[in-house]
Design a protein around this motif. Structure first.
Motif, PDB file in Angstrom:
ATOM      1  N   MET A 126      41.092  27.707  40.293  1.00  0.00           N
ATOM      2  CA  MET A 126      39.782  28.158  39.818  1.00  0.00           C
ATOM      3  C   MET A 126      39.930  29.387  38.936  1.00  0.00           C
ATOM      4  O   MET A 126      40.918  30.121  39.035  1.00  0.00           O
ATOM      5  CB  MET A 126      38.875  28.503  41.000  1.00  0.00           C
ATOM      6  N   THR A 127      38.924  29.631  38.130  1.00  0.00           N
ATOM      7  CA  THR A 127      38.926  30.847  37.310  1.00  0.00           C
ATOM      8  C   THR A 127      38.650  32.052  38.207  1.00  0.00           C
ATOM      9  O   THR A 127      38.075  31.907  39.294  1.00  0.00           O
ATOM     10  CB  THR A 127      37.842  30.789  36.217  1.00  0.00           C
ATOM     11  N   ASP A 128      39.051  33.224  37.746  1.00  0.00           N
ATOM     12  CA  ASP A 128      38.769  34.452  38.493  1.00  0.00           C
ATOM     13  C   ASP A 128      37.261  34.596  38.721  1.00  0.00           C
ATOM     14  O   ASP A 128      36.827  35.010  39.790  1.00  0.00           O
ATOM     15  CB  ASP A 128      39.285  35.683  37.739  1.00  0.00           C
ATOM     16  N   GLU A 129      36.498  34.235  37.707  1.00  0.00           N
ATOM     17  CA  GLU A 129      35.037  34.345  37.786  1.00  0.00           C
ATOM     18  C   GLU A 129      34.474  33.432  38.873  1.00  0.00           C
ATOM     19  O   GLU A 129      33.617  33.850  39.656  1.00  0.00           O
ATOM     20  CB  GLU A 129      34.426  33.994  36.426  1.00  0.00           C
ATOM     21  N   ASP A 130      34.955  32.197  38.944  1.00  0.00           N
ATOM     22  CA  ASP A 130      34.482  31.265  39.975  1.00  0.00           C
ATOM     23  C   ASP A 130      34.869  31.744  41.364  1.00  0.00           C
ATOM     24  O   ASP A 130      34.078  31.673  42.300  1.00  0.00           O
ATOM     25  CB  ASP A 130      35.015  29.850  39.734  1.00  0.00           C
ATOM     26  N   ARG A 131      36.103  32.238  41.505  1.00  0.00           N
ATOM     27  CA  ARG A 131      36.533  32.747  42.819  1.00  0.00           C
ATOM     28  C   ARG A 131      35.666  33.934  43.236  1.00  0.00           C
ATOM     29  O   ARG A 131      35.223  34.015  44.380  1.00  0.00           O
ATOM     30  CB  ARG A 131      38.000  33.144  42.788  1.00  0.00           C
ATOM     31  N   ALA A 132      35.405  34.845  42.304  1.00  0.00           N
ATOM     32  CA  ALA A 132      34.579  36.016  42.611  1.00  0.00           C
ATOM     33  C   ALA A 132      33.169  35.595  43.002  1.00  0.00           C
ATOM     34  O   ALA A 132      32.588  36.141  43.949  1.00  0.00           O
ATOM     35  CB  ALA A 132      34.545  36.962  41.415  1.00  0.00           C
ATOM     36  N   GLY A 133      32.625  34.611  42.312  1.00  0.00           N
ATOM     37  CA  GLY A 133      31.290  34.129  42.634  1.00  0.00           C
ATOM     38  C   GLY A 133      31.225  33.505  44.015  1.00  0.00           C
ATOM     39  O   GLY A 133      30.265  33.729  44.768  1.00  0.00           O
TER      40      GLY A 133
END
Length: 97
Positions: free
Chosen positions: A62-69
């Motif tokens: 996953m992208t960093d953004e998706d993981r953070a979300g």
């Protein structure tokens, strides 16, 4: 007369939009999105999680953004309760990247 028709039309539209939005309360979390969550589960009903290694592989893809979300959503008590095992695994990984 035209003002009344426009006003009634606008009110009807606002009421329909409000009803549509109210009805969509379930599934607004990314954790309810089968497209995002299917890599973590062995079944289409998203009841059986994949092994720890497979979970980590899917998490790292996953992208960093998706993981953070997703980590943020797991911070919400109601969402975390509904997705208990998934959120436990994300916390174990600590959002590792």
């Amino acid at each position: 007369m035209n003002t009344k028709i426009l006003t009634l039309g606008a009110m009807a539209l606002a009421m329909m939009m409000g009803s549509a939005l109210a009805g969509s309360g379930k599934g607004t979390s990314a954790l309810d999105d089968p497209a995002k969550m299917s890599p973590f589960f062995t079944d289409a009903g998203m009841k059986t999680m994949k092994s720890d290694a497979e979970f980590k592989t899917a998490w790292m893809a996953m992208t960093d953004e998706d993981r953070a979300g997703m980590m943020k959503e797991c911070g919400d008590e109601a969402i975390a309760k509904a997705h208990d095992n998934f959120c436990k695994m994300t916390k174990q990984l600590g959002g590792a990247n």
